[in-house]
Design a protein around this motif. Structure first.
Motif, PDB file in Angstrom:
ATOM      1  N   PHE A   6      -1.005  18.882   2.712  1.00  0.00           N
ATOM      2  CA  PHE A   6      -0.776  17.936   3.391  1.00  0.00           C
ATOM      3  C   PHE A   6       0.401  18.441   4.298  1.00  0.00           C
ATOM      4  CE2 PHE A   6       3.532  16.188   1.857  1.00  0.00           C
ATOM      5  CZ  PHE A   6       3.500  16.850   0.640  1.00  0.00           C
ATOM      6  N   ASN A   7       0.672  17.805   5.531  1.00  0.00           N
ATOM      7  CA  ASN A   7       1.478  17.891   6.320  1.00  0.00           C
ATOM      8  C   ASN A   7       2.367  16.719   6.293  1.00  0.00           C
ATOM      9  OD1 ASN A   7       0.750  20.270   7.538  1.00  0.00           O
ATOM     10  ND2 ASN A   7      -0.817  19.117   8.889  1.00  0.00           N
ATOM     11  N   LEU A   8       3.918  16.704   6.186  1.00  0.00           N
ATOM     12  CA  LEU A   8       4.688  15.781   6.151  1.00  0.00           C
ATOM     13  C   LEU A   8       4.465  15.058   7.373  1.00  0.00           C
ATOM     14  CD1 LEU A   8       7.140  14.381   4.887  1.00  0.00           C
ATOM     15  CD2 LEU A   8       8.618  16.254   5.910  1.00  0.00           C
ATOM     16  N   PRO A   9       3.971  13.701   7.208  1.00  0.00           N
ATOM     17  CA  PRO A   9       3.987  12.988   8.399  1.00  0.00           C
ATOM     18  C   PRO A   9       5.240  12.438   9.053  1.00  0.00           C
ATOM     19  CG  PRO A   9       3.348  11.462   6.413  1.00  0.00           C
ATOM     20  CD  PRO A   9       3.727  12.868   6.078  1.00  0.00           C
ATOM     21  N   PRO A  10       5.331  12.275  10.211  1.00  0.00           N
ATOM     22  CA  PRO A  10       6.569  11.892  10.957  1.00  0.00           C
ATOM     23  C   PRO A  10       7.000  10.464  10.148  1.00  0.00           C
ATOM     24  CG  PRO A  10       5.259  12.333  12.720  1.00  0.00           C
ATOM     25  CD  PRO A  10       4.092  12.188  11.419  1.00  0.00           C
ATOM     26  N   PHE A  11       8.358  10.290  10.055  1.00  0.00           N
ATOM     27  CA  PHE A  11       9.026   8.906   9.642  1.00  0.00           C
ATOM     28  C   PHE A  11       8.234   7.772  10.250  1.00  0.00           C
ATOM     29  CE2 PHE A  11      11.848   5.664   9.048  1.00  0.00           C
ATOM     30  CZ  PHE A  11      11.890   5.490   7.618  1.00  0.00           C
ATOM     31  N   ASP A  12       8.074   7.782  11.357  1.00  0.00           N
ATOM     32  CA  ASP A  12       7.598   6.667  12.228  1.00  0.00           C
ATOM     33  C   ASP A  12       6.103   6.191  11.662  1.00  0.00           C
ATOM     34  OD1 ASP A  12      10.000   6.204  13.181  1.00  0.00           O
ATOM     35  OD2 ASP A  12       9.398   7.136  15.116  1.00  0.00           O
ATOM     36  N   ASP A  13       5.447   7.314  11.216  1.00  0.00           N
ATOM     37  CA  ASP A  13       3.889   6.916  10.751  1.00  0.00           C
ATOM     38  C   ASP A  13       3.894   6.479   9.408  1.00  0.00           C
ATOM     39  OD1 ASP A  13       3.181   7.971  13.197  1.00  0.00           O
ATOM     40  OD2 ASP A  13       2.183  10.021  12.413  1.00  0.00           O
ATOM     41  N   LEU A  14       4.893   6.379   8.768  1.00  0.00           N
ATOM     42  CA  LEU A  14       4.810   5.449   7.331  1.00  0.00           C
ATOM     43  C   LEU A  14       4.747   4.071   7.392  1.00  0.00           C
ATOM     44  CD1 LEU A  14       7.899   7.395   5.356  1.00  0.00           C
ATOM     45  CD2 LEU A  14       5.641   8.038   5.545  1.00  0.00           C
ATOM     46  N   ASN A  15       4.060   3.488   6.627  1.00  0.00           N
ATOM     47  CA  ASN A  15       3.809   2.093   6.636  1.00  0.00           C
ATOM     48  C   ASN A  15       5.135   1.434   6.139  1.00  0.00           C
ATOM     49  OD1 ASN A  15       3.888   1.950   3.819  1.00  0.00           O
ATOM     50  ND2 ASN A  15       1.744   2.424   3.717  1.00  0.00           N
ATOM     51  N   SER A  16       5.377   0.165   6.472  1.00  0.00           N
ATOM     52  CA  SER A  16       6.432  -0.455   6.125  1.00  0.00           C
ATOM     53  C   SER A  16       6.956  -0.687   4.696  1.00  0.00           C
ATOM     54  CB  SER A  16       6.336  -2.109   6.527  1.00  0.00           C
ATOM     55  OG  SER A  16       5.865  -2.453   7.701  1.00  0.00           O
ATOM     56  N   PRO A  17       6.087  -0.720   3.672  1.00  0.00           N
ATOM     57  CA  PRO A  17       6.598  -0.473   2.267  1.00  0.00           C
ATOM     58  C   PRO A  17       6.920   0.904   1.950  1.00  0.00           C
ATOM     59  CG  PRO A  17       4.560  -1.579   2.468  1.00  0.00           C
ATOM     60  CD  PRO A  17       4.568  -1.119   3.737  1.00  0.00           C
ATOM     61  N   GLN A  18       6.453   1.920   2.615  1.00  0.00           N
ATOM     62  CA  GLN A  18       7.016   3.193   2.468  1.00  0.00           C
ATOM     63  C   GLN A  18       8.496   3.510   2.943  1.00  0.00           C
ATOM     64  OE1 GLN A  18       3.469   5.164   4.340  1.00  0.00           O
ATOM     65  NE2 GLN A  18       2.852   6.156   2.059  1.00  0.00           N
ATOM     66  N   LYS A  19       8.606   3.028   4.250  1.00  0.00           N
ATOM     67  CA  LYS A  19       9.930   3.160   4.931  1.00  0.00           C
ATOM     68  C   LYS A  19      10.872   2.301   4.271  1.00  0.00           C
ATOM     69  CE  LYS A  19       8.164   3.576   9.716  1.00  0.00           C
ATOM     70  NZ  LYS A  19       8.134   2.908  11.120  1.00  0.00           N
ATOM     71  N   SER A  20      10.566   1.052   3.631  1.00  0.00           N
ATOM     72  CA  SER A  20      11.618   0.229   2.826  1.00  0.00           C
ATOM     73  C   SER A  20      11.954   1.139   1.602  1.00  0.00           C
ATOM     74  CB  SER A  20      10.857  -0.988   2.342  1.00  0.00           C
ATOM     75  OG  SER A  20      10.662  -1.634   3.515  1.00  0.00           O
ATOM     76  N   ALA A  21      11.082   1.896   0.987  1.00  0.00           N
ATOM     77  CA  ALA A  21      11.412   2.586  -0.126  1.00  0.00           C
ATOM     78  C   ALA A  21      12.192   3.957   0.246  1.00  0.00           C
ATOM     79  CB  ALA A  21      10.030   2.946  -0.996  1.00  0.00           C
ATOM     80  N   VAL A  22      11.901   4.492   1.193  1.00  0.00           N
ATOM     81  CA  VAL A  22      12.694   5.665   1.907  1.00  0.00           C
ATOM     82  C   VAL A  22      14.222   5.161   2.244  1.00  0.00           C
ATOM     83  CG1 VAL A  22      13.059   7.264   3.638  1.00  0.00           C
ATOM     84  CG2 VAL A  22      10.695   6.814   2.668  1.00  0.00           C
TER      85      VAL A  22
END
Length: 135
Positions: A6-22
Motif C-alpha cells: 500500500f502507498n500512504l495516501p495523502p492526508f487530504d484523501d482520508l475520509n472525515s472519520p479518519q481525519k478526525s482520528a488522526v
C-alpha cells in the motif's frame, strides 16, 4: 515473509472519520477489518505528531518486524524524525523501551493484553489499532 502493498495516501484523501482520528488530541482506539485504514490512520497520526510546531514525540509500534520496516519507510517520505520512532513491539520492548508522549500500537490484537497494559509504564497516552476479526 509477509509482503505489504500500500502507498500512504495523502492526508487530504482520508475520509472525515479518519481525519478526525488522526487529529484527535486524545488517545484513540480503532477497530475494523482488513483494509479499513487503521494502519494509515496510525501512520498519519504518528507523522503529524512529529511535524507539529511543538512536536509530540510518539512511538509507533506494530507486531511484525517486516511490517515495522515497511511503516518506517512510509514515514520516512513524510518525516525522517517520525521514521526513527517506528519499531516492532517486541524489539522495542526488549531494546529501546522509553518514555514517550504517545504510543501508537498498530495491530494491537497480535500481542497479549498484558503487553498492552505494560505500555502504560511508558506513556499516559496510548492509542490502538486492532483488527476486529482477529481480536
Amino acid at each position: 515473509m509477509p509482503e505489504y502493498y500500500f502507498n500512504l495516501p495523502p492526508f487530504d484523501d482520508l475520509n472525515s472519520p479518519q481525519k478526525s482520528a488522526v487529529t484527535d488530541d486524545n488517545a484513540i482506539a480503532l477497530s475494523g477489518g482488513p483494509g479499513t485504514g487503521k494502519s494509515v490512520v496510525s501512520l498519519w497520526r504518528h507523522i503529524l505528531n512529529h511535524k507539529r510546531e511543538n512536536p509530540i514525540h510518539s512511538q509507533l509500534l506494530t507486531y511484525t518486524t517486516s511490517l515495522a520496516l515497511y511503516l518506517k519507510e512510509c514515514c520516512y517520505t513524510q518525516s525522517v524524525n517520525a521514521s526513527n520512532y517506528v519499531d516492532s513491539s517486541k524489539h522495542w520492548r526488549i531494546h529501546s523501551a522509553n518514555q514517550r508522549a504517545e504510543i501508537i500500537h498498530d495491530e494491537a490484537q497480535d500481542l497479549p493484553l498484558a503487553f498492552n497494559k505494560e505500555l502504560s509504564n511508558y506513556s499516559t497516552k496510548i492509542s490502538y489499532g486492532a483488527d476486529n476479526q482477529q481480536l
